[in-house]
Design an enzyme around this catalytic site. Structure first.
Site, PDB file in Angstrom:
ATOM      1  N   LYS A  93      38.514-143.733  37.317  1.00  0.00           N
ATOM      2  CA  LYS A  93      39.689-143.485  36.464  1.00  0.00           C
ATOM      3  C   LYS A  93      40.300-144.771  35.921  1.00  0.00           C
ATOM      4  O   LYS A  93      40.073-145.862  36.439  1.00  0.00           O
ATOM      5  CB  LYS A  93      40.724-142.636  37.219  1.00  0.00           C
ATOM      6  CG  LYS A  93      40.262-141.176  37.324  1.00  0.00           C
ATOM      7  CD  LYS A  93      41.332-140.237  37.811  1.00  0.00           C
ATOM      8  CE  LYS A  93      40.759-138.802  37.823  1.00  0.00           C
ATOM      9  NZ  LYS A  93      41.649-137.837  38.449  1.00  0.00           N
ATOM     10  N   ARG A 136      36.758-136.442  45.439  1.00  0.00           N
ATOM     11  CA  ARG A 136      35.999-135.968  44.271  1.00  0.00           C
ATOM     12  C   ARG A 136      35.444-137.185  43.543  1.00  0.00           C
ATOM     13  O   ARG A 136      36.220-138.011  43.060  1.00  0.00           O
ATOM     14  CB  ARG A 136      36.923-135.155  43.360  1.00  0.00           C
ATOM     15  CG  ARG A 136      36.252-134.559  42.143  1.00  0.00           C
ATOM     16  CD  ARG A 136      37.258-133.756  41.322  1.00  0.00           C
ATOM     17  NE  ARG A 136      36.622-133.135  40.179  1.00  0.00           N
ATOM     18  CZ  ARG A 136      36.440-133.759  39.019  1.00  0.00           C
ATOM     19  NH1 ARG A 136      36.848-134.999  38.839  1.00  0.00           N
ATOM     20  NH2 ARG A 136      35.829-133.134  38.009  1.00  0.00           N
TER      21      ARG A 136
HETATM   22  C1  9MG Z   1      38.785-131.921  37.141  1.00  0.00           C
HETATM   23  N1  9MG Z   1      39.423-133.104  37.691  1.00  0.00           N
HETATM   24  C2  9MG Z   1      39.467-134.340  37.125  1.00  0.00           C
HETATM   25  N2  9MG Z   1      40.158-135.177  37.921  1.00  0.00           N
HETATM   26  C3  9MG Z   1      40.551-134.455  38.991  1.00  0.00           C
HETATM   27  C4  9MG Z   1      41.289-134.752  40.144  1.00  0.00           C
HETATM   28  O1  9MG Z   1      41.807-135.941  40.349  1.00  0.00           O
HETATM   29  N3  9MG Z   1      41.494-133.766  41.033  1.00  0.00           N
HETATM   30  C5  9MG Z   1      40.987-132.520  40.820  1.00  0.00           C
HETATM   31  N4  9MG Z   1      41.234-131.592  41.767  1.00  0.00           N
HETATM   32  N5  9MG Z   1      40.278-132.189  39.742  1.00  0.00           N
HETATM   33  C6  9MG Z   1      40.071-133.138  38.856  1.00  0.00           C
END
Ligand code: 9MG
Length: 275
Positions: free
Chosen positions: A222, A257
């Site tokens: 990010k 994630r």
């Molecule tokens: C789909 N998506 C993109 N970034 C995310 C994040 O930080 N958390 C979750 N739950 N989904 C995300």
């Protein structure tokens, strides 16, 4: 020991779980749309499983800042064939969507977890998920992906995000979703300026206890990591992402994630062996 009830699976949360990202989106911010066909998405998913992914998160609509929305049927058309093709992998499948119609189609296709950046706020979403056996991730965001990074504002970002997560947790419980099916997520990068993301990250320690559910954290590749490392290209943020993932699991995150599963899994193994 706590467990996540997740569709066909009961997942132990005794160690951090790694959720691998499978984008079926031509405009995905970090992979440039290379996996935009079913066959390519399946190859990508199989690779992530071989790399050690505990869960696969399949998304048909990009949520990056500024991304355009697509119609429900287009999103369904993108993700359902992938979900069907991945059923036999015997790995928990997550659908990344905020639309009730897409959730319904994905649940019919056997999905085990609903990952909703809108925390089941879409009309009918709470009921659809409550009637299933799927786990759900309720995420905080301020605004919509199209304009959310224009001028995010908070008086106290940690207090406001946690209050929202508690409110959505209670809405889910009231709808009949068992608490062992819940994950909560502060939503890094979703309507948050750099300093908001930093304040939230530093507040991860103890957050799961304060909001009353295990945390899912997504910081992979990010912008906040690009700002810290001065890396403008998302694919060049792998080391930064692994470092942030480790800090998040150290602070108590239950699920991470990520795009870079192999690197993250190795780092977590080293942390567990040597901590
Ligand atoms: C789909 N998506 C993109 N970034 C995310 C994040 O930080 N958390 C979750 N739950 N989904 C995300």
């Amino acid at each position: 020991m706590s467990e996540l009830l997740c569709g066909r699976f009961r997942l132990s949360l005794a160690r951090p779980l790694v959720m691998g990202i499978v984008n079926v989106t031509p405009d995905s911010f970090s992979d440039g749309g290379r996996y935009d066909s079913v066959a390519k998405a399946v190859v990508q998913a199989e690779r992530l499983v071989n790399d050690g992914a505990d869960i696969l998160d399949i998304g048909g609509e990009s949520t990056r800042p500024g991304a355009a929305r697509i119609p429900d049927d287009e999103e369904i058309h993108r993700v359902v064939p992938v979900l069907q093709a991945l059923q036999s992998l015997n790995v928990p499948l997550s659908i990344d969507t905020c639309k009730t119609a897409v959730m319904r189609a994905a649940l019919d296709a056997g999905v085990d977890l609903v990952n909703d950046i809108a925390a089941l706020e879409d009309e009918g979403a709470l009921g659809i998920v409550a009637r299933s056996q799927a786990a759900v991730c309720l995420m905080h965001k301020q605004g919509e992906p199209q304009g959310m990074q224009a001028a995010p504002h908070y008086n106290d970002v940690v207090a406001e995000v946690e209050a929202y997560l508690i409110e959505r947790r209670d809405a889910a419980l009231a709808a009949g979703i068992d608490r062992h099916r819940l994950l909560l997520d502060p939503g890094f990068g979703f309507g948050k300026a750099f300093e908001h993301n930093v304040a939230l990250f530093k507040a991860l320690n103890g957050q799961a206890e304060r909001v009353g559910a295990p945390l899912l954290v997504g910081v992979s590749r990010k912008t906040m990591l690009g700002t810290i490392t001065n890396r403008g290209v998302p694919a060049e943020r792998v080391s930064a992402s692994v470092a942030a993932a480790l800090l998040a699991v150290q602070a108590g995150a239950a699920v991470i994630r990520v795009h870079d599963v192999r690197e993250t899994v190795d780092a977590i193994k080293v942390w567990q062996a040597l901590k």
